[in-house]
Design a protein around this motif. Structure first.
Motif, mmCIF file in Angstrom:
data_model
loop_
_atom_site.group_PDB
_atom_site.id
_atom_site.type_symbol
_atom_site.label_atom_id
_atom_site.label_comp_id
_atom_site.label_asym_id
_atom_site.label_seq_id
_atom_site.Cartn_x
_atom_site.Cartn_y
_atom_site.Cartn_z
ATOM 1 N N ARG A 172 -9.097 -2.588 -5.642
ATOM 2 C CA ARG A 172 -10.225 -1.662 -5.485
ATOM 3 C C ARG A 172 -9.873 -0.564 -4.469
ATOM 4 N N ARG A 173 -9.258 -0.995 -3.345
ATOM 5 C CA ARG A 173 -8.890 -0.001 -2.326
ATOM 6 C C ARG A 173 -7.893 1.002 -2.876
ATOM 7 N N MET A 174 -6.918 0.505 -3.643
ATOM 8 C CA MET A 174 -5.895 1.400 -4.192
ATOM 9 C C MET A 174 -6.514 2.383 -5.190
ATOM 10 N N ARG A 232 1.128 6.503 -13.870
ATOM 11 C CA ARG A 232 0.317 5.417 -14.428
ATOM 12 C C ARG A 232 0.504 4.206 -13.520
ATOM 13 N N ILE A 233 -0.560 3.780 -12.836
ATOM 14 C CA ILE A 233 -0.487 2.661 -11.891
ATOM 15 C C ILE A 233 -1.122 1.446 -12.571
ATOM 16 N N LEU A 234 -0.325 0.404 -12.755
ATOM 17 C CA LEU A 234 -0.817 -0.804 -13.454
ATOM 18 C C LEU A 234 -0.715 -2.027 -12.541
ATOM 19 N N HIS A 235 -1.869 -2.607 -12.232
ATOM 20 C CA HIS A 235 -1.898 -3.864 -11.467
ATOM 21 C C HIS A 235 -2.064 -5.039 -12.442
ATOM 22 N N THR A 290 0.805 -1.227 0.000
ATOM 23 C CA THR A 290 0.000 0.000 0.000
ATOM 24 C C THR A 290 0.838 1.277 0.000
ATOM 25 N N ASP A 291 1.866 1.336 0.838
ATOM 26 C CA ASP A 291 2.650 2.573 0.939
ATOM 27 C C ASP A 291 3.357 2.894 -0.375
#
Ligand SMILES: NC(=O)c1ccc[n+]([C@@H]2O[C@H](COP(=O)([O-])OP(=O)(O)OC[C@H]3O[C@@H](n4cnc5c(N)ncnc54)[C@H](OP(=O)(O)O)[C@@H]3O)[C@@H](O)[C@H]2O)c1
Length: 408
Positions: free
Chosen positions: A116-118, A132-135, A92-93
Motif C-alpha cells: 500500500r505504501r509503495m 510496471r511494478i508487480l508485487h 523501498t529504495d
C-alpha cells in the motif's frame, strides 16, 4: 536493442529463493537474454554463478539501502526481479528507483502494508516513467490471482458472462515455510501492533484497491469454521487470504471491473468432511487469532523480537531439494452466477512445494515475461493477473509446473 546493459537483474541471487530463481532463469531464458546476478556480497554471488555453471555471468554488487546505487542499478536494466526481503525493511529504495527510471519490477512480497505504501508513494512516478511494478508474484498470490482470472475467462467463454461470486479454497498443500517468509511475517505482525495505518489496512477488504475504488460487497475474512457445501467439506481461515483476496480485488479494479461492481471473492482452507474437519477448522481459527495477537506483541517489542528471531528458522534456510519435489499445492475455485444458476469448478495445481519450488518458478516466469515485453499495460503498480494474465496462463503450465484446469 535497449541502451541499458541488462534485460534482467536478479536482485538477491544469494538467498534461498534467489538461488532457485537463478536456476530457473538459467534453464528457461532465451539464449540472448542479457541477465546479471545482484546482491551485496561479491564472493557469495561468484559462488552462485559458479554453482549455476555460468562463471562469466555478470555480477552487480550493491547494498539495498543505498538509494543512489539502487537508482544506478535500475537505470542499467530493463527489468529487476527481487527476492531481497523482508521487503518493508530492504525493498523501498529499489521500488522508488524502478518507478523513477522506468524499469519493470517483480517481487515476492506478501506485506500488505508495504505494498500500500509503495502504491501511494510511487504510482505517479511509475505511470510517468512507464515502469510496471508487480508485487506478490509467488505462492502469494499468483495461484489465487491467476486462478480467478482463469475461472472468469472460462465462465465468459462457456456461459457468455463472468461469475458474480468466486470462492477460492486451498484444498491441500505440502511444504515448509522459509526463514525469509517467517522474517517477513514477524515484521508485518509487529507493524500491525505499532502502526494504525497497518491495522486499518488489515481491516479493509479493499485495502489494496486504487484510491476512490475501495468499496464493494466483500467483508473481512471469517475466523469461524464453516460447512462449505460447494466443496463438500469444512473450511477454516487461510493465513494468506488477507493478502490474496486484496490482490484479487485489486486485479478486478485494475482491469476496470469486468466482473461487475457487485463481484465477490472469498478464500478459505478446506479441512476435511467429518467432525475432525470441523475441529481442525475451529483450531486454525483460534490459532490464527491467538497467534496473530501473541506474534504481533512479541515482534513489536525489540527484546522479545530478538528472542523470536533466535527460535525461528534463519534467513537463507529452506526445504531440501527432495522436500521441494515432494511438495505440491491444490487450490480449488467454485464460480457462481446466482442470476442464471450457472456454476463452474476449476483447479490450480502446483507440482512443487508452494513456498520455494513453486514460488521460485512463478517469480522466474514473471520476470521472463516482463523481459520478453509481454506486459501490454502502461506504467504503474499492477498485479500479476492484471498485467500478465494471458502471458502467465500460458507460461506457468509450460515452465513452472502450475496448471489451470476446469473440473466440470
Ligand atoms: N510470496 C511468497 O510466496 C514467498 C515465498 C518465499 C519467500 N518469500 C519472500 O521472499 C523473500 C526472500 O525469502 P528467502 O527465504 O529467499 O530469504 P533469504 O534466504 O534470507 O534471502 C534474502 C536475500 O536478501 C539479501 N539481502 C538481505 N539484506 C540485504 C541488503 N541490505 N542488501 C542487499 N541484499 C540483501 C540476502 O543477501 P545475503 O545472502 O548477502 O544475506 C539474500 O540474498 C522474503 O521476503 C520472503 O518473505 C515470499
Amino acid at each position: 536493442m535497449s541502451d541499458r546493459s541488462y534485460d534482467l537483474v536478479l536482485w538477491g541471487a544469494t538467498g534461498f529463493t534467489g538461488r532457485l530463481v537463478a536456476a530457473h532463469i538459467r534453464d528457461h531464458a532465451p539464449a540472448d537474454l542479457r541477465w546479471a546476478l545482484g546482491g551485496r556480497r561479491r564472493d557469495a554471488l561468484d559462488g552462485v554463478a559458479s554453482d549455476l555453471g555460468m562463471p562469466d555471468l555478470p555480477i552487480v554488487v550493491a547494498d539495498a539501502h543505498d538509494r543512489d546505487v539502487m537508482r544506478a542499478l535500475a537505470a542499467d536494466t530493463r527489468v529487476v526481479c527481487t527476492t531481497v526481503g523482508p521487503y518493508a525493511v530492504h525493498g523501498t529504495d529499489l521500488v522508488a528507483a524502478c518507478a523513477e527510471e522506468g524499469t519493470d519490477y517483480c517481487d515476492l512480497t506478501g506485506e500488505l502494508q508495504w505494498m500500500r505504501r509503495m502504491i501511494d508513494a510511487h504510482q505517479a512516478d511509475a505511470e510517468a516513467s512507464g515502469a510496471r511494478i508487480l508485487h506478490a508474484c509467488g505462492f502469494d498470490s499468483i495461484p489465487f490471482d491467476l486462478g480467478v482470472v482463469f475461472t472468469q475467462q472460462v465462465m465468459q467463454d462457456r456461459h457468455g458472462a463472468p461469475a458474480a461470486v468466486v470462492h477460492g479454497r486451498l484444498k491441500a498443500a505440502r511444504g515448509a515455510a522459509s526463514g525469509g517468509t517467517v522474517a517477513s511475517m514477524v515484521n508485518i505482525l509487529g507493524e500491525a501492533v505499532t502502526d494504525s495505518d497497518t491495522r486499518s489496512l488489515l481491516r479493509d477488504p479493499y485495502g489494496l484497491n486504487p484510491v476512490g475504488e475501495r468499496q464493494g460487497p466483500d467483508g473481512l475474512e471469517r475466523m469461524l469454521p464453516q460447512r462449505d457445501d460447494d466443496f463438500g467439506a469444512w473450511s477454516g481461515p487461510f493465513p494468506m487470504s488477507p493478502v490474496n483476496t486484496r490482490v484479487v480485488r485489486r486485479t478486478h479494479a485494475l482491469l476496470g471491473h469486468p466482473w461487475g461492481t457487485d463481484f465477490r471473492y472469498d478464500e478459505a482452507m478446506l479441512t476435511g468432511s467429518g467432525p475432525v474437519g470441523a475441529l481442525t477448522a475451529a483450531g486454525i481459527g483460534v490459532g490464527m487469532s491467538v497467534g496473530g495477537v501473541v506474534g504481533g506483541l512479541l515482534s513489536a517489542a525489540a527484546p522479545t523480537r530478538k528472542l523470536l528471531e533466535r527460535v525461528l528458522p534463519d534467513p537463507g534456510t529452506g526445504p531440501s531439494p527432495d522436500a521441494q519435489e515432494k511438495g505440491f499445492f491444490d487450490v480449488r475455485f467454485v464460480a457462481e452466477d446466482p442470476a442464471s444458476g450457472t456454476t463452474l469448478r476449476t483447479r490450480v495445481l502446483g507440482d512443487r512445494d508452494p513456498g520455494y519450488g513453486a514460488t521460485s518458478r512463478m517469480l522466474g516466469e514473471t520476470a521472463l515475461a516482463l523481459a520478453a515485453g509481454e506486459a501490454t499495460v502502461g506504467g504503474g503498480h499492477w498485479t500479476p493477473g492484471a498485467a500478465l494474465g494471458d502471458s502467465l496462463l500460458r507460461r506457468l503450465p509450460a515452465a513452472a509446473g502450475v496448471t489451470f484446469t476446469v473440473l466440470d
